[in-house]
Design a protein around this motif. Structure first.
Motif, short mmCIF file in Angstrom:
data_model
loop_
_atom_site.label_atom_id
_atom_site.label_comp_id
_atom_site.label_asym_id
_atom_site.label_seq_id
_atom_site.Cartn_x
_atom_site.Cartn_y
_atom_site.Cartn_z
N VAL A 148 0.83 -1.22 0.00
CA VAL A 148 0.00 0.00 0.00
C VAL A 148 0.86 1.26 0.00
N ALA A 149 2.13 1.13 -0.36
CA ALA A 149 3.04 2.27 -0.34
C ALA A 149 2.62 3.35 -1.33
N ILE A 150 2.98 4.58 -1.02
CA ILE A 150 2.78 5.71 -1.93
C ILE A 150 4.03 5.83 -2.79
N ARG A 151 3.88 5.64 -4.06
CA ARG A 151 5.05 5.61 -4.96
C ARG A 151 5.81 6.93 -4.90
N GLY A 152 7.13 6.83 -4.72
CA GLY A 152 7.99 8.01 -4.74
C GLY A 152 8.23 8.64 -3.38
N THR A 153 7.61 8.12 -2.31
CA THR A 153 7.81 8.72 -0.99
C THR A 153 9.17 8.32 -0.41
N VAL A 154 9.74 9.23 0.37
CA VAL A 154 11.03 9.01 1.03
C VAL A 154 10.84 9.29 2.51
N TYR A 155 11.36 8.41 3.34
CA TYR A 155 11.17 8.51 4.78
C TYR A 155 12.48 8.88 5.46
N THR A 156 12.43 9.88 6.33
CA THR A 156 13.57 10.25 7.17
C THR A 156 13.17 10.03 8.62
N PRO A 157 13.77 9.06 9.31
CA PRO A 157 13.39 8.79 10.70
C PRO A 157 13.81 9.92 11.62
N PRO A 158 13.23 10.01 12.80
CA PRO A 158 13.61 11.06 13.74
C PRO A 158 15.01 10.81 14.28
N SER A 159 15.68 11.87 14.65
CA SER A 159 17.01 11.71 15.25
C SER A 159 16.87 11.06 16.62
N THR A 160 17.91 10.40 17.05
CA THR A 160 17.87 9.66 18.33
C THR A 160 18.25 10.52 19.52
N CYS A 161 18.88 11.67 19.28
CA CYS A 161 19.36 12.48 20.40
C CYS A 161 18.27 13.38 20.99
N LEU A 162 17.23 13.67 20.21
CA LEU A 162 16.15 14.54 20.68
C LEU A 162 14.81 13.90 20.38
N ARG A 163 13.77 14.40 21.01
CA ARG A 163 12.41 13.95 20.70
C ARG A 163 11.99 14.62 19.40
N ASP A 164 12.58 14.16 18.32
CA ASP A 164 12.37 14.78 17.02
C ASP A 164 11.17 14.13 16.33
N ARG A 165 10.82 14.68 15.19
CA ARG A 165 9.73 14.14 14.39
C ARG A 165 10.29 13.54 13.11
N ALA A 166 9.68 12.45 12.68
CA ALA A 166 10.05 11.84 11.41
C ALA A 166 9.46 12.68 10.27
N LEU A 167 9.93 12.42 9.05
CA LEU A 167 9.47 13.19 7.89
C LEU A 167 9.21 12.24 6.73
N LEU A 168 8.05 12.42 6.11
CA LEU A 168 7.69 11.68 4.90
C LEU A 168 7.61 12.69 3.76
N ARG A 169 8.39 12.46 2.69
CA ARG A 169 8.45 13.41 1.57
C ARG A 169 7.93 12.76 0.29
N LEU A 170 7.25 13.56 -0.51
CA LEU A 170 6.83 13.17 -1.86
C LEU A 170 7.07 14.36 -2.77
N ASN A 171 8.10 14.26 -3.60
CA ASN A 171 8.51 15.37 -4.46
C ASN A 171 8.77 16.60 -3.59
N ASP A 172 8.06 17.72 -3.82
CA ASP A 172 8.30 18.93 -3.05
C ASP A 172 7.43 19.03 -1.80
N ALA A 173 6.61 18.03 -1.56
CA ALA A 173 5.72 18.06 -0.40
C ALA A 173 6.28 17.19 0.72
N ALA A 174 5.85 17.47 1.94
CA ALA A 174 6.30 16.70 3.09
C ALA A 174 5.27 16.78 4.20
N ILE A 175 5.29 15.76 5.06
CA ILE A 175 4.47 15.77 6.26
C ILE A 175 5.28 15.12 7.38
#
Length: 300
Positions: free
Chosen positions: A260-287
């Motif tokens: 069920v993947a969204i074609r072309g999406t790229v995932y950046t996991p959160p950093s481990t040193c801080l309570r960071d947020r992960a990022l999901l990117r599709l072309n120029d968009a991100a959430i």
């Protein structure tokens, strides 16, 4: 995302998205593959609008002013979300009741100012024995509410079709009046002011795709609350946050490396040193994604 027509993957999609077999057959391509992201540009824009509404915090979306249930509450009525090229199909056991919250209404104050509730530009296009088809005039997008019972609830349908103006204050007559505008053939002036909410942007394809896969966050139960908050990053509009169910990494893997993947999406996991947020990117968009930690999921 297209994928081979084998029983294992079909079962995976069925389980992840809660789709009945007849819906899987409807989105099968001639080559035998399934395609989730079928929508034409107008349908995409409408689905992106639905994502913004259904995943908004309770009463924080400017259209979330209907009496009773909020947009976020409606997910508890939904059984599955199924895409088509020209519509989004939502199966529910309260189709007419859900439609009441989506149909646009204006609230007029004594000073002449107006408040919009429901989805501006949505009109009732078709009534069937077990379904209602709603069409969004500006985009041409459609949502079909299919009732899982033997037929639409007559009482809910009567309330939906009632055009009477409603005075909501018994102590001060005519303090404010609600008026349904769904019978209008075109956009009313107040609805037209809402056009930025469905105007295409770089985020439209991503938000549309997430709406199609909403069942990943709505697998059942009343702990499934998920909502958007303002993003920290400049290239993202929202942070999608949820406190129960799958972890952030689990959701990210499903959205990038599953049937069920969204074609072309790229995932950046959160950093481990801080309570960071992960990022999901599709072309120029991100959430941004901010779900429960693995240890929280284990304790749930």
């Amino acid at each position: 995302m297209p994928f081979s027509n084998d029983k294992t993957r079909l079962a995976t999609v069925r389980g992840l998205l809660g789709l009945p077999d007849r819906d899987l057959r409807s989105i099968r391509r001639p080559c035998g593959r399934l395609e989730l992201d079928l929508a034409h540009p107008g349908q995409q824009a409408f689905q992106a609008l639905l994502f913004d509404c259904f995943f908004s915090p309770v009463r924080e979306h400017p259209f979330d002013r209907s009496r009773g249930r909020s947009f976020a509450d409606l997910e508890t009525y939904f059984d599955s979300v199924s895409p088509r090229a020209d519509r989004l199909i939502i199966r529910t056991n309260t189709a007419a009741r859900v439609a009441q919250h989506l149909m646009p209404t204006t609230r007029e104050f004594t000073d002449g100012s107006l408040e919009l509730s429901g989805l501006p530009g949505v009109r009732l296009a078709e009534i069937g024995k077990r379904h209602l088809l709603l069409r969004h005039l500006p985009t041409g997008g459609q949502i079909e509410l299919r009732d899982t019972r033997s037929g639409l609830d007559v009482n809910d349908l009567d309330l939906l079709m009632d055009d009477a103006a409603i005075d909501t204050d018994d102590h001060e007559p005519a303090a404010w009046i609600y008026r349904r505008v769904w019978r209008e053939h075109g956009l009313t002036p107040s609805e037209a002011t809402a056009s930025p909410h469905w105007a295409p942007t770089a985020h439209t394809p991503l938000h549309s795709a997430l709406m199609i896969r909403a069942y990943l966050w709505w697998p059942g139960g009343y702990k499934r609350r998920s909502s958007t908050t303002p993003a920290r990053r400049a290239n993202a509009r929202h942070c999608l946050t949820w406190g129960h169910g799958r972890t952030t990494d689990d959701i990210a893997q499903l959205l990038t490396r599953s049937p069920v993947a969204i074609r072309g999406t790229v995932y950046t996991p959160p950093s481990t040193c801080l309570r960071d947020r992960a990022l999901l990117r599709l072309n120029d968009a991100a959430i941004e994604l901010d779900g429960p930690l693995p240890e929280m999921t284990a304790l749930a």
